[in-house]
Design a protein around this motif. Sequence first.
Motif, PDB file in Angstrom:
ATOM      1  N   GLU A 240       0.950 -15.312  -3.402  1.00 57.61           N
ATOM      2  CA  GLU A 240      -0.467 -15.054  -3.105  1.00 57.61           C
ATOM      3  C   GLU A 240      -0.672 -14.449  -1.714  1.00 57.61           C
TER       4      GLU A 240
ATOM      5  N   ASP B 287       0.826  -1.211   0.000  1.00 54.65           N
ATOM      6  CA  ASP B 287       0.000   0.000   0.000  1.00 54.65           C
ATOM      7  C   ASP B 287       0.857   1.255   0.000  1.00 54.65           C
TER       8      ASP B 287
ATOM      9  N   LEU C  57      -1.169 -10.582  -0.453  1.00 51.09           N
ATOM     10  CA  LEU C  57      -2.301  -9.821  -0.989  1.00 51.09           C
ATOM     11  C   LEU C  57      -3.624 -10.253  -0.373  1.00 51.09           C
ATOM     12  N   GLU C  58      -3.623 -11.413   0.250  1.00 47.71           N
ATOM     13  CA  GLU C  58      -4.884 -11.916   0.784  1.00 47.71           C
ATOM     14  C   GLU C  58      -5.003 -11.753   2.295  1.00 47.71           C
TER      15      GLU C  58
ATOM     16  N   ARG D 105       1.665 -10.300  -7.156  1.00 50.63           N
ATOM     17  CA  ARG D 105       1.718 -11.730  -6.824  1.00 50.63           C
ATOM     18  C   ARG D 105       3.041 -12.330  -7.287  1.00 50.63           C
TER      19      ARG D 105
ATOM     20  N   THR E  19       0.092  -3.985 -10.891  1.00 48.81           N
ATOM     21  CA  THR E  19      -1.235  -4.552 -10.650  1.00 48.81           C
ATOM     22  C   THR E  19      -1.142  -5.646  -9.584  1.00 48.81           C
ATOM     23  N   ASP E  20      -2.303  -6.115  -9.119  1.00 48.30           N
ATOM     24  CA  ASP E  20      -2.316  -7.218  -8.147  1.00 48.30           C
ATOM     25  C   ASP E  20      -1.597  -8.440  -8.713  1.00 48.30           C
ATOM     26  N   GLU E  21      -1.791  -8.668 -10.002  1.00 51.30           N
ATOM     27  CA  GLU E  21      -1.155  -9.827 -10.635  1.00 51.30           C
ATOM     28  C   GLU E  21       0.368  -9.680 -10.613  1.00 51.30           C
TER      29      GLU E  21
END
Length: 267
Positions: free
Chosen positions: A254, A217, A257-258, A249, A244-246
């Motif tokens: 993973e 962030d 981000l989760e 990753r 991007t989120d991708e």
Amino acid sequence: MGPIVDKKASIISFQNVSKIYPNGVQGLKDLNIDIKQGEFVIVVGLSGAGKSTMLRAINRLHEITSGDIQIDGKSITKAKGKELRLIRRDIGMIFQSFNLVKRSTVLRNVLSGRVAYHSTLKTMFGLFPKEDKQLAYEALQRVNLAEKVYTRADELSGGQQQRVSIARALTQEPKIILADEPVASLDPVTTEKVMDDLLRINHELGITIVVNLHSVDLARQYGTRIIGLRDGEVVFDGPVAKATDETLRGIYGEKILEEPKPEGVTV
């Protein structure tokens, strides 16, 4: 009128840089990175990804195994003696642990940014010229701590101590400031103040800033360019908009981000 700055010139250049530790672990793998004058770059990645190794290689706190690192067109990798000292003088450093002399005043701590400009004997006895004291005071004004000039460093909060270390780096009159996890031990509100200071210094003074961060962030909020490291390799290097989120990753996997944020915490 000040000097004309070539915004396209690389002020930091990694050329096929690798670092292998004595235990055989590869810290950096064939890095080729060019950072332009005046950029605000954030390096992200998991612990052990090589962020600190990369940052500390820039001012040769870590020796590299192969390749070359150039600072403003000069090889810091090959530099020795006076030449190395002069290149390092242009590079301010901010640490996670602040690295202040706790029993000294804020002013004495900030003035230590001038030691590379004077003889050891003078600095041992705190004999700094008026101009240096003025520089130190102006640096403290920039980080909103001018009223703490004669306060002992150990009487300050963690956030104030980190801002003193920013003022110390500024007093060095550097072309580059490196910040190694500068907000890792700070609360979210103080974190924003410290990051705001670094961003303002970058915008107002044109100093190139390279910051290591864990936080995705914060990287998105403050960076103009993100470099993502994974296992000592660059897996992303581009503008924030493309992170991007991708992409993230690919840097973090993973998990990061989760993870839900704790309630009431904002960064």
